[in-house]
Design a protein around this motif. Structure first.
Motif, short mmCIF file in Angstrom:
data_model
loop_
_atom_site.label_atom_id
_atom_site.label_comp_id
_atom_site.label_asym_id
_atom_site.label_seq_id
_atom_site.Cartn_x
_atom_site.Cartn_y
_atom_site.Cartn_z
N ASP A 289 0.83 -1.21 0.00
CA ASP A 289 0.00 0.00 0.00
C ASP A 289 0.87 1.26 0.00
O ASP A 289 0.56 2.22 -0.69
CB ASP A 289 -0.93 -0.01 1.22
N HIS A 290 1.94 1.22 0.78
CA HIS A 290 2.84 2.38 0.86
C HIS A 290 3.47 2.64 -0.52
O HIS A 290 3.46 3.77 -1.01
CB HIS A 290 3.91 2.09 1.91
N PHE A 291 3.96 1.59 -1.13
CA PHE A 291 4.64 1.73 -2.44
C PHE A 291 3.65 2.23 -3.50
O PHE A 291 3.95 3.13 -4.28
CB PHE A 291 5.25 0.38 -2.83
N ARG A 292 2.45 1.68 -3.49
CA ARG A 292 1.45 2.11 -4.48
C ARG A 292 1.08 3.58 -4.26
O ARG A 292 0.93 4.33 -5.22
CB ARG A 292 0.19 1.22 -4.39
N GLU A 293 0.94 3.96 -3.00
CA GLU A 293 0.61 5.34 -2.68
C GLU A 293 1.72 6.28 -3.18
O GLU A 293 1.46 7.32 -3.79
CB GLU A 293 0.43 5.45 -1.15
N ARG A 299 3.94 8.33 -13.64
CA ARG A 299 3.22 8.02 -14.89
C ARG A 299 3.10 6.51 -15.10
O ARG A 299 2.64 6.05 -16.14
CB ARG A 299 3.95 8.68 -16.07
N PHE A 300 3.52 5.74 -14.11
CA PHE A 300 3.32 4.29 -14.19
C PHE A 300 1.88 3.94 -13.86
O PHE A 300 1.28 4.55 -12.96
CB PHE A 300 4.24 3.56 -13.19
N GLN A 311 5.12 -5.87 -7.48
CA GLN A 311 4.14 -4.96 -8.07
C GLN A 311 4.45 -4.83 -9.55
O GLN A 311 5.56 -4.42 -9.93
CB GLN A 311 4.24 -3.59 -7.39
N VAL A 312 3.48 -5.18 -10.39
CA VAL A 312 3.67 -5.02 -11.84
C VAL A 312 3.14 -3.66 -12.26
O VAL A 312 2.09 -3.22 -11.78
CB VAL A 312 2.97 -6.16 -12.62
N ALA A 313 3.88 -2.99 -13.13
CA ALA A 313 3.50 -1.64 -13.56
C ALA A 313 3.66 -1.51 -15.07
O ALA A 313 4.61 -2.05 -15.65
CB ALA A 313 4.38 -0.61 -12.85
N SER A 314 2.74 -0.77 -15.67
CA SER A 314 2.85 -0.48 -17.11
C SER A 314 3.56 0.86 -17.28
O SER A 314 3.27 1.82 -16.57
CB SER A 314 1.46 -0.39 -17.72
N TYR A 315 4.52 0.88 -18.22
CA TYR A 315 5.19 2.16 -18.51
C TYR A 315 4.76 2.67 -19.88
O TYR A 315 5.41 3.55 -20.46
CB TYR A 315 6.72 2.01 -18.45
N ALA A 316 3.61 2.15 -20.39
CA ALA A 316 3.17 2.50 -21.74
C ALA A 316 2.99 4.01 -21.92
O ALA A 316 3.20 4.54 -23.01
CB ALA A 316 1.87 1.76 -22.06
N ALA A 317 2.63 4.69 -20.82
CA ALA A 317 2.43 6.15 -20.93
C ALA A 317 3.77 6.89 -20.95
O ALA A 317 3.80 8.10 -21.19
CB ALA A 317 1.59 6.62 -19.75
N ILE A 354 6.69 -3.93 -16.29
CA ILE A 354 7.87 -4.28 -15.50
C ILE A 354 7.44 -4.64 -14.09
O ILE A 354 6.34 -4.29 -13.66
CB ILE A 354 8.92 -3.15 -15.48
N ARG A 355 8.33 -5.36 -13.37
CA ARG A 355 8.00 -5.81 -12.01
C ARG A 355 8.94 -5.16 -11.00
O ARG A 355 10.15 -5.22 -11.15
CB ARG A 355 8.16 -7.33 -11.95
N PHE A 356 8.34 -4.55 -9.96
CA PHE A 356 9.12 -4.01 -8.86
C PHE A 356 8.96 -4.93 -7.65
O PHE A 356 7.84 -5.38 -7.37
CB PHE A 356 8.60 -2.63 -8.44
#
Ligand code: PMP
Ligand code: GLN
Length: 375
Positions: A289-293, A299-300, A311-317, A354-356
């Motif tokens: 929750d902390h990391f997502r916040e 822009r991820f 945590q998987v994140a899209s960098y498409a933007a 990508i995965r963090f």
């Protein structure tokens, strides 16, 4: 001549090495960076002075086997026979390798879901068997129709990973029902259930293969104290299997390692006497929750995360680069290391994801997020 011509160096090795070379914050390979519980390190310090330095019995330190049986009983209300159904292994990796070597034969097929963690395919290939990749749905749930279609008289094993690395997805009751109905048609198929993140789930409770009565006689369940006690480098895990499968698994285990690190086994057993493992879900939920916040203003785009410490994140933007190049640039230009999701796919499918790893102290997560928000 190579026995594994298409297998290269693991992406976790590649990215961690690059992170070190560039002094980047390493959110790539999955390991915690915060201190291990001092209760556990005190046990190790004390034990190091005692007579715990010689071979233990091949299947594991008997009190540890009993403690695992107690843990499984407490967590899943399943009774297992410690001396018969549990094997201590050098991490989950060895549990998986040994199980596949022991149970999969030449020309068998093994179903591996796509994307998947990287340690399933090579052991299958070394058996001269065929890995059959079946794509997960777009939301990373298993597609049981395609899995059913991929099964045949040649299928020996289905590998499931729950909670799932890298997507953090967890299986539901209806997933297990669908799996069990496939198994009914194919009595030969064995399930290998990789549950190394079994105690790291959040809003939804983890459903273990241990709780599925129809699976117990044909399932090998794998876990790892590396994940549960934040000691990935100790490489101590275990598998639970019914006796008829375990007999075969032990034949391989005795010639692969014979027995696992004695000091660590005794330490984990004594630690299990005094702590409860279940609290780690809360610890990692706070971190997630902390990391997502922290990444809210970046822009991820963050995908849902139901379990694991990834945590998987899209960098498409942000960029059109492929995910490997993007991860490399993330290290060299922004000082943060992550894992490209394409490396979990058989054919390197690139979805700009990508995965963090958020198994880090808050200061590390905050500094990493500061850098990621600048992109
Ligand atoms: N399975 C999964 C899904 C993993 O993420 C990992 C890596 N940590 C392993 C197995 C291997 O675990 P271990 O370090 O205990 O060998
Ligand atoms: N399981 C860890 C991850 O997913 C990596 C372990 C390893 O490097 N073999 O990051």
């Amino acid at each position: 001549m190579s026995k594994l011509p298409n297998i290269g160096t693991s992406i976790f090795t590649v990215m961690s090495k690059m992170a070190t070379e560039h002094g980047a914050i390493n959110l790539s390979q999955g390991f915690p960076n915060f201190p291990v519980d001092s209760l556990l390190t005190d046990i190790v310090t004390q034990l190091a002075k005692e007579n715990v330095h010689q071979y233990l019995p091949m299947a594991g330190y008997p009190p540890l086997l009993s403690n695992i049986a107690l843990l499984v009983k407490k967590s899943y209300r399943r009774i297992i026979l410690p001396e018969i159904e549990i094997l201590i292994t050098a991490g989950a990796t060895q549990a998986i390798f040994t199980t596949i070597q022991a149970l999969v034969e030449t020309d068998d097929e093994v179903i591996i879901l796509d994307p998947s963690y990287d340690c399933y395919e090579a052991p299958v290939l070394l058996c001269n068997a065929t890995p059959v990749r079946v794509s997960l749905n777009d939301d990373y749930t298993p597609n049981w129709d395609t899995i059913a279609k991929a099964c045949s008289a040649n299928t020996k094993m289905i590998i499931i990973n729950n909670p799932h690395n890298p997507t953090g997805k967890i299986l539901t009751q209806s997933d297990f029902e669908a799996l069990e109905s496939i198994l009914k048609k194919y009595p030969k198929i064995i399930v290998l259930s990789d549950e190394v993140y079994e105690y790291i789930t959040f809003e939804e409770k983890h459903i273990s293969a241990h709780t599925r009565i129809n699976l117990l006689n044909r399932c090998v369940m794998v876990s790892s104290f590396g994940k549960s006690f934040h000691v990935t480098g100790w490489k101590v895990g275990y598998l639970v299997a019914p006796e008829h499968l375990m007999n075969e698994i032990k034949k391989v285990h005795q010639f692969l390692v014979f027995s696992v690190n004695s000091l660590c086994q005794v330490a984990i057993s004594e630690y299990l006497d005094v702590v409860s493992i279940e609290g780690i879900g809360i610890l990692y939920q706070e971190k997630r929750d902390h990391f997502r916040e922290l990444l809210k203003t970046s822009r991820f785009e963050l995908l849902p995360c139901e379990g694991t410490y990834f945590q998987v994140a899209s960098y498409a933007a942000i960029s059109n680069e492929n995910d490997v190049d993007f991860c490399k640039r993330l290290i060299t230009e922004y000082g943060v290391a992550a894992i490209p999701i394409s490396s979990f796919y058989e054919n390197g499918k690139d979805l700009h994801l990508i995965r963090f790893c958020f198994a880090k102290d808050n200061a590390t997560l905050e500094e990493a997020a500061k850098r990621l928000c600048k992109i």
